[in-house]
Scaffold this motif. Structure first.
Motif, PDB file in Angstrom:
ATOM      1  N   TRP A 227      39.442  49.460  53.530  1.00 52.01           N
ATOM      2  CA  TRP A 227      40.064  49.544  52.287  1.00 52.01           C
ATOM      3  C   TRP A 227      39.747  49.295  51.280  1.00 52.01           C
ATOM      4  CZ3 TRP A 227      44.758  47.166  51.801  1.00 52.01           C
ATOM      5  CH2 TRP A 227      45.400  46.623  53.477  1.00 52.01           C
ATOM      6  N   ARG A 228      38.022  49.830  51.651  1.00 56.45           N
ATOM      7  CA  ARG A 228      37.389  50.702  50.445  1.00 56.45           C
ATOM      8  C   ARG A 228      38.060  51.850  49.703  1.00 56.45           C
ATOM      9  NH1 ARG A 228      32.720  53.741  48.854  1.00 56.45           N
ATOM     10  NH2 ARG A 228      33.085  54.457  51.108  1.00 56.45           N
ATOM     11  N   THR A 229      37.883  52.552  51.010  1.00 55.50           N
ATOM     12  CA  THR A 229      38.529  53.572  50.369  1.00 55.50           C
ATOM     13  C   THR A 229      39.825  53.774  49.938  1.00 55.50           C
ATOM     14  OG1 THR A 229      38.417  54.279  53.105  1.00 55.50           O
ATOM     15  CG2 THR A 229      36.744  55.401  51.948  1.00 55.50           C
ATOM     16  N   ARG A 230      40.351  53.236  50.862  1.00 53.49           N
ATOM     17  CA  ARG A 230      41.954  52.942  50.513  1.00 53.49           C
ATOM     18  C   ARG A 230      42.489  52.491  49.067  1.00 53.49           C
ATOM     19  NH1 ARG A 230      43.815  49.633  54.897  1.00 53.49           N
ATOM     20  NH2 ARG A 230      43.490  51.588  56.159  1.00 53.49           N
ATOM     21  N   ALA A 231      41.682  51.750  48.505  1.00 53.21           N
ATOM     22  CA  ALA A 231      41.234  51.633  47.339  1.00 53.21           C
ATOM     23  C   ALA A 231      41.000  52.524  46.085  1.00 53.21           C
ATOM     24  CB  ALA A 231      40.524  50.546  46.492  1.00 53.21           C
ATOM     25  N   LEU A 232      40.035  53.551  46.806  1.00 51.00           N
ATOM     26  CA  LEU A 232      39.222  54.712  45.982  1.00 51.00           C
ATOM     27  C   LEU A 232      40.153  55.143  45.484  1.00 51.00           C
ATOM     28  CD1 LEU A 232      35.831  54.134  46.616  1.00 51.00           C
ATOM     29  CD2 LEU A 232      36.878  53.278  44.964  1.00 51.00           C
ATOM     30  N   VAL A 233      41.606  56.005  46.947  1.00 53.48           N
ATOM     31  CA  VAL A 233      42.548  56.352  47.405  1.00 53.48           C
ATOM     32  C   VAL A 233      43.281  56.945  46.373  1.00 53.48           C
ATOM     33  CG1 VAL A 233      43.006  58.384  48.547  1.00 53.48           C
ATOM     34  CG2 VAL A 233      40.861  57.864  49.089  1.00 53.48           C
ATOM     35  N   VAL A 234      43.889  55.758  46.566  1.00 53.28           N
ATOM     36  CA  VAL A 234      45.534  55.182  45.492  1.00 53.28           C
ATOM     37  C   VAL A 234      44.778  55.508  44.266  1.00 53.28           C
ATOM     38  CG1 VAL A 234      46.653  53.004  44.584  1.00 53.28           C
ATOM     39  CG2 VAL A 234      45.984  53.661  47.292  1.00 53.28           C
ATOM     40  N   SER A 235      43.415  53.975  43.534  1.00 49.94           N
ATOM     41  CA  SER A 235      42.969  54.138  42.521  1.00 49.94           C
ATOM     42  C   SER A 235      42.495  55.617  41.464  1.00 49.94           C
ATOM     43  CB  SER A 235      42.146  53.441  41.711  1.00 49.94           C
ATOM     44  OG  SER A 235      40.749  54.317  42.695  1.00 49.94           O
ATOM     45  N   ASP A 236      41.884  57.137  42.557  1.00 49.35           N
ATOM     46  CA  ASP A 236      42.336  58.205  42.415  1.00 49.35           C
ATOM     47  C   ASP A 236      43.556  58.702  41.860  1.00 49.35           C
ATOM     48  OD1 ASP A 236      39.872  57.947  42.227  1.00 49.35           O
ATOM     49  OD2 ASP A 236      39.840  59.154  44.440  1.00 49.35           O
ATOM     50  N   TRP A 237      44.655  58.753  42.977  1.00 46.38           N
ATOM     51  CA  TRP A 237      45.860  58.988  41.954  1.00 46.38           C
ATOM     52  C   TRP A 237      46.189  58.489  41.279  1.00 46.38           C
ATOM     53  CZ3 TRP A 237      47.305  58.288  48.718  1.00 46.38           C
ATOM     54  CH2 TRP A 237      47.116  59.206  48.917  1.00 46.38           C
ATOM     55  N   LEU A 238      46.379  57.232  41.086  1.00 44.56           N
ATOM     56  CA  LEU A 238      46.757  56.608  39.780  1.00 44.56           C
ATOM     57  C   LEU A 238      46.055  57.475  38.609  1.00 44.56           C
ATOM     58  CD1 LEU A 238      46.818  52.731  40.790  1.00 44.56           C
ATOM     59  CD2 LEU A 238      49.365  54.403  39.822  1.00 44.56           C
ATOM     60  N   ARG A 239      44.894  57.479  38.453  1.00 41.16           N
ATOM     61  CA  ARG A 239      43.796  58.371  37.474  1.00 41.16           C
ATOM     62  C   ARG A 239      44.833  59.190  37.184  1.00 41.16           C
ATOM     63  NH1 ARG A 239      39.283  60.480  39.678  1.00 41.16           N
ATOM     64  NH2 ARG A 239      40.862  62.343  39.722  1.00 41.16           N
ATOM     65  N   ARG A 240      45.182  60.335  37.752  1.00 44.74           N
ATOM     66  CA  ARG A 240      45.341  61.431  37.960  1.00 44.74           C
ATOM     67  C   ARG A 240      47.192  61.437  37.276  1.00 44.74           C
ATOM     68  NH1 ARG A 240      49.249  64.713  38.878  1.00 44.74           N
ATOM     69  NH2 ARG A 240      49.625  64.357  40.886  1.00 44.74           N
ATOM     70  N   PHE A 241      47.134  60.236  37.881  1.00 42.15           N
ATOM     71  CA  PHE A 241      48.902  60.708  37.271  1.00 42.15           C
ATOM     72  C   PHE A 241      48.955  60.020  35.738  1.00 42.15           C
ATOM     73  CE2 PHE A 241      51.511  59.498  41.261  1.00 42.15           C
ATOM     74  CZ  PHE A 241      51.940  60.636  40.807  1.00 42.15           C
ATOM     75  N   ILE A 242      48.170  59.024  35.565  1.00 40.74           N
ATOM     76  CA  ILE A 242      47.430  59.250  33.883  1.00 40.74           C
ATOM     77  C   ILE A 242      46.849  59.954  33.266  1.00 40.74           C
ATOM     78  CG2 ILE A 242      46.646  57.048  32.623  1.00 40.74           C
ATOM     79  CD1 ILE A 242      47.550  55.158  35.055  1.00 40.74           C
ATOM     80  N   PHE A 243      45.670  59.749  33.646  1.00 40.20           N
ATOM     81  CA  PHE A 243      45.385  61.357  32.736  1.00 40.20           C
ATOM     82  C   PHE A 243      44.533  62.680  34.071  1.00 40.20           C
ATOM     83  CE2 PHE A 243      42.822  56.683  32.732  1.00 40.20           C
ATOM     84  CZ  PHE A 243      42.830  56.349  31.848  1.00 40.20           C
ATOM     85  N   GLY A 244      45.408  63.141  34.181  1.00 37.12           N
ATOM     86  CA  GLY A 244      45.442  64.029  34.840  1.00 37.12           C
ATOM     87  C   GLY A 244      44.056  64.274  35.868  1.00 37.12           C
ATOM     88  N   ARG A 245      43.523  65.878  35.840  1.00 31.11           N
ATOM     89  CA  ARG A 245      42.417  66.100  36.638  1.00 31.11           C
ATOM     90  C   ARG A 245      41.361  66.195  35.815  1.00 31.11           C
ATOM     91  NH1 ARG A 245      46.673  68.702  38.884  1.00 31.11           N
ATOM     92  NH2 ARG A 245      47.577  68.365  40.764  1.00 31.11           N
ATOM     93  N   ASP A 246      40.096  66.002  35.939  1.00 31.38           N
ATOM     94  CA  ASP A 246      39.100  66.442  35.284  1.00 31.38           C
ATOM     95  C   ASP A 246      37.936  67.642  35.289  1.00 31.38           C
ATOM     96  OD1 ASP A 246      36.660  65.633  33.897  1.00 31.38           O
ATOM     97  OD2 ASP A 246      35.141  65.324  35.613  1.00 31.38           O
ATOM     98  N   SER A 247      38.234  67.974  33.968  1.00 31.46           N
ATOM     99  CA  SER A 247      37.320  69.873  34.164  1.00 31.46           C
ATOM    100  C   SER A 247      36.201  69.472  33.873  1.00 31.46           C
ATOM    101  CB  SER A 247      37.853  70.692  33.548  1.00 31.46           C
ATOM    102  OG  SER A 247      37.800  70.070  32.088  1.00 31.46           O
ATOM    103  N   SER A 248      35.225  68.521  34.176  1.00 31.86           N
ATOM    104  CA  SER A 248      33.538  68.801  33.811  1.00 31.86           C
ATOM    105  C   SER A 248      33.485  69.529  34.893  1.00 31.86           C
ATOM    106  CB  SER A 248      32.671  67.783  33.597  1.00 31.86           C
ATOM    107  OG  SER A 248      33.549  66.642  34.509  1.00 31.86           O
ATOM    108  N   SER A 249      32.427  70.201  34.140  1.00 30.26           N
ATOM    109  CA  SER A 249      31.900  71.164  35.122  1.00 30.26           C
ATOM    110  C   SER A 249      30.407  70.449  36.480  1.00 30.26           C
ATOM    111  CB  SER A 249      30.767  72.113  34.793  1.00 30.26           C
ATOM    112  OG  SER A 249      29.932  71.931  33.697  1.00 30.26           O
ATOM    113  N   LEU A 250      31.282  68.898  36.920  1.00 31.12           N
ATOM    114  CA  LEU A 250      29.898  68.045  37.797  1.00 31.12           C
ATOM    115  C   LEU A 250      30.396  68.331  38.469  1.00 31.12           C
ATOM    116  CD1 LEU A 250      29.171  64.682  35.816  1.00 31.12           C
ATOM    117  CD2 LEU A 250      27.861  66.243  37.181  1.00 31.12           C
TER     118      LEU A 250
END
Lengths: 586, 586
Positions: B563-586
């Protein structure tokens, strides 16, 4: 005397008619001077992209500002710079701004590395000012020729590093500091620092690796104890917060996953002085020391590290002088900051070679240069002493040149003097005096009516004032406020050139162009683990406990640089509450 | 013939009375054999923690199962193993399970690395079976002495690698594969792979570094073009998905942040055959090729890489034979899988030295060994051919030894034969025949009544059957199903020993202990970028477009391991929809 002369020279250049001293045209100096293998910036002429060579045609009047660094100071400067008449070039090896107060949270995986990083290009993209960013490290500043030399990163497998040089009209240095090892042997090679996001990631990985190694089948207890001995050097806010986070990580998460070895774990916190968190109120120090003792953290104050080998750390007890060696699994070194090599080189160029840290005046201008500014951890403000300028102050106040000062004369210059010498205002406040006049009265004894003092009496009244001078702490808060301040100066450069708003010049004519920088302390947190935080708020208000932890959460969420990082940090906290911290060795 | 003999030998050992051939006691063999500097496992005796030496006293009857690997196969085996009579030791250099189908999403930062990783200790902690995990790499398997030799990781700055050996009663090998470079010069040194989470992180960092370097002020257009030329080698599902993700990352995010250099970007996708995704339906291939052309991805089919230097990649056009060289910024190599050195060594030990991949029988037992199992990408199932066993099949069916088979005789063994040789069932299905009888009828011409065939007629009827045999694809789906299957076998080992449930033995007496492994294909996705996905579902059902992308989201969310990874993956998708992908060199 030399320093005063220099200061006066560039004060004059800057504030008086000095604006004209700055070359406005010829932004791109094409000659390669002091080249040492560097490719001139002018060679960057290409066909498709607008280059500096093209820009010189259309934007001949734009002043080129080069900003070094994308930390708190640099980013805060960039965010607040609004005057489109500058052409800004940002140079930093880090293409993102990192919310460093959350670094200790990254070491335990409470917060994800990327959640506290905002790409600098995202920040500058929204600005109306023309800002270019280059991912490179400044390796030399040529103050004389107004040029910086840079080298691109070499983090990944892209071969070779690019070299280039950039000219500036104004240089804003915000490169931060490096960890201070005090030249103790073995520290550089064997300990981990906690300054960058990568450092935090490395610490987290090392903690997990220590546990994984200690859980291998063929080890004896001694080896397990060694691997699970975590040493934190430095009892300042960072070291203490890291130790607390590490304790929580071990107690709340790792002990469940590594049940057979959890009893071998030891955390040692070393501090040279007698107490940890000694910049905080005594109540906070006592609470923290008590809590750490209850948590089983091995707190060793009055201890100095004398040597670190790849197996042992040698610790000297300062009182007894005895030295003991202890095996360790990981050492985190957090004992303060040192000066970067590029800054040491600059200091030699501008006559600050005998200082430890670059000095600026109260307007953040580097002493010994008239176009270079420095802010954040890489510089300190060299606040002028009242006693150094006492003759000039007296002279300035004594308008009628009578050799004595009257109350009326005083009151006319009081505001300016207090602004120029903030230690005076602080002194009056501490002594609960309402004005300089009270001070003079006090120094003369209880004379009720009109006070008149000569220079000697004036000196004796102010003799203790400079003792209240303190360097600003090397914190995000200071750097951030300096960035805002300097950006506002740049935004109103021309306006304030015509109508100076600063205090009266004590050793010169007219007024200073700007108000000097003044730090407003908004309080400081010391998270102590277990959802307990201590806070020292303005007015020496102290708050400790769970409620302060919630204050910490809300302040740190609100201070995030973008909505994206805010959402990420908050969702990381939520995740930690629900699922705990992750233990994968990623 | 040798292979058959081997197979028969250990089939006999395993299924017949062979269970008794497994030594039940003496779990820890203390002698160090073939030591080569390895510390014997028996030296791990310590005072505080329960060790293997202690366990032998109390749990003498527990069979020790050693599992190598924590990928799809290993983790699926561990999750489904429920019989507490095993003492399980897991050994893997990766202390987490990674949801590898989302690796291409990690390369663009759509999904965070930690979101697709679940610590293996979290997974095994909830089990009632005794499972220990050690973070180490197996460097040698000694099949004869039932021992594996291991070496701990050396990822961080912890000095030295620990060596140890572990004994086993059963060994489950699930170590996966390594990328296949086909020994093309320069591939190992100059390209990036996409097998591990660390690989994906490295790719993402390299993409950002390429952009940052290309945006430096002193470069000419050629240098910028070189840095921004991204080459993907391999037109399989991974290569195609990565190219699509990269295109989206560039088009949707990076082009906004690097506006001046975005026109220099080129993505080249190289494929040796004439089409990409050639394991998919032709409609999907055509759609994908069309979409890539519209997206401006430079698709070069019929192209073979012959050399990679640190600057150029040399590509041979297979049709014309001409070789061209192109400069590149980054190459991602995704052309299939090769065998790990530890497996090659094992194959030599057990008489499989002339094979390319370790072979198992249909019960996932390694051919040539009676206690070692292998599953996932590190092995292939060596499905027996009908034509090899045709005489035995005929003999088994011909109960009355008449030399001919009647319909009745057939029907009695039909189910068993189809289970043992699934290619036969497939053949009948493809020809739309309802039973073997139809096939025999067809081979004899249109004789309506009772069919009777001799061995030659039987052979001719089945001569084409083995052509339908195909190796299973090297996918997560196969590995995962194999893990479930093998865990169920282990769970019912004793039960099925008494009551065998498998098909009739063709070349022997009685029945096989278990049903052979049968793969159920649930469909496969091919994400093509721009929120478009193609899917080939069971029954050759093809679905392409936005709706399939949503199917993809829901399937991949539901397949998460916790459930942890499920929640994380879904929230990652949501984040991408809202904020786009990150470009920091980390």
């Amino acid at each position: 005397m030399q320093r005063i002369a220099l200061l006066e020279r560039f004060s004059r250049n800057f504030n008086g008619g000095g604006g004209s001293g700055i070359p406005k045209a010829l932004l791109v100096v094409c000659a390669v001077s002091g080249g040492a293998g560097f490719v001139a910036y002018s060679e960057a002429v290409s066909n498709n992209t607008p280059t500096v060579a093209d820009l010189t045609e259309t934007q001949i009047k734009k002043k080129r500002v080069v900003v070094l660094g994308t930390g708190w100071a640099g980013t805060s400067f960039l965010k607040n710079l609004n005057d489109p008449s500058y052409d800004v070039q940002v140079i930093s090896p880090r293409n993102y701004f990192a919310f460093t107060p959350l670094l200790p949270s990254v070491t335990s995986g409470t917060v994800e590395p990327r959640s506290i990083a905002e790409p600098i290009r995202n920040i500058i993209r929204k600005k109306k000012v023309e800002i270019h960013y280059s991912e490179a490290e400044c390796i030399k500043i040529d103050a004389q020729n107004k040029k910086v030399y840079c080298l691109s990163n070499d983090k990944t497998n892209l071969k070779g590093r690019e070299e280039f040089a950039v000219d500036f009209d104004y240089l804003v240095i915000a490169v931060g500091a490096r960890p201070n090892t005090f030249n103790i042997p073995g520290v550089e090679e064997n300990t981990l620092f906690l300054k960058e996001v990568e450092d935090a990631q490395k610490i987290r990985k090392t903690v997990i690796e220590c546990f994984e190694k200690a859980d291998l089948p063929n080890l004896d207890d001694e080896a397990r104890k060694k691997l699970l001995h975590f040493v934190v050097v430095g009892g300042g806010p960072t070291g203490v917060e890291f130790a607390a986070q590490l304790h929580d990580f071990l107690a709340e998460d790792l002990s469940k996953l590594y049940p057979t070895i959890k009893d071998f774990v030891k955390i040692t916190l070393l501090e040279g002085t007698d107490h940890i968190l000694n910049m905080f109120d005594k109540r906070i120090t006592a609470f923290a020391e008590d809590k750490f003792k209850r948590d089983g953290i091995n707190l060793r104050t009055g201890s100095m590290v004398v040597n670190v080998s790849d197996k042992d750390i040698s610790i000297k007890d300062i009182k007894s002088g005895s030295i003991s060696s202890e095996p360790y699994g990981m050492i985190v070194w957090s004992t303060g900051i040192g000066t970067r090599p590029v800054m040491i080189d600059l200091m030699k160029q501008i006559g600050q070679g005998n200082r430890r840290v670059l000095a600026t005046d109260e307007w953040l201008r580097v002493e010994g240069s008239d176009t270079i500014y420095a802010l954040g951890d890489c510089a300190t403000i060299n606040q002028r002493k009242v006693m150094e300028d006492i003759a000039d102050i007296f002279k300035k106040a004594d308008k009628d040149n009578s050799g004595t000062l009257t109350v009326k004369e005083f009151q006319e210059v009081l505001k300016d003097i207090c602004e120029r010498y903030p230690q005076l205002e602080l002194y009056l406040k501490n002594k609960q005096m309402h004005s300089l006049v009270d001070l003079l009265k006090a120094s003369k004894g209880d004379i009720k009516e009109s006070v008149e003092v000569d220079i000697e009496e004036f000196k004796s009244a102010l003799s203790q004032v400079d003792m209240l001078m303190k360097n600003l702490p090397a914190t995000a808060q200071v750097a951030s406020q300096q960035g805002v301040y300097l950006a506002n100066c740049f935004n109103r450069m021309e306006e304030c050139q015509k109508n100076p708003e600063g205090p009266l010049r004590i050793r010169g004519e007219g007024r200073h162009r700007f108000h000097p920088f003044r730090y407003r302390h908004l309080g400081q947190f010391a998270p102590l683990g277990g959802e307990q935080t201590a806070a020292q708020l303005p007015g020496d208000w102290v708050s400790i406990g769970h409620s302060t932890q919630w204050l910490w959460y809300s302040v740190y969420a609100s201070k995030q640089v973008s909505w994206r990082t805010r959402a990420l940090v908050v969702s990381d906290w939520l995740r930690r509450f629900i699922f705990g911290r992750d233990s994968s060795s990623l």
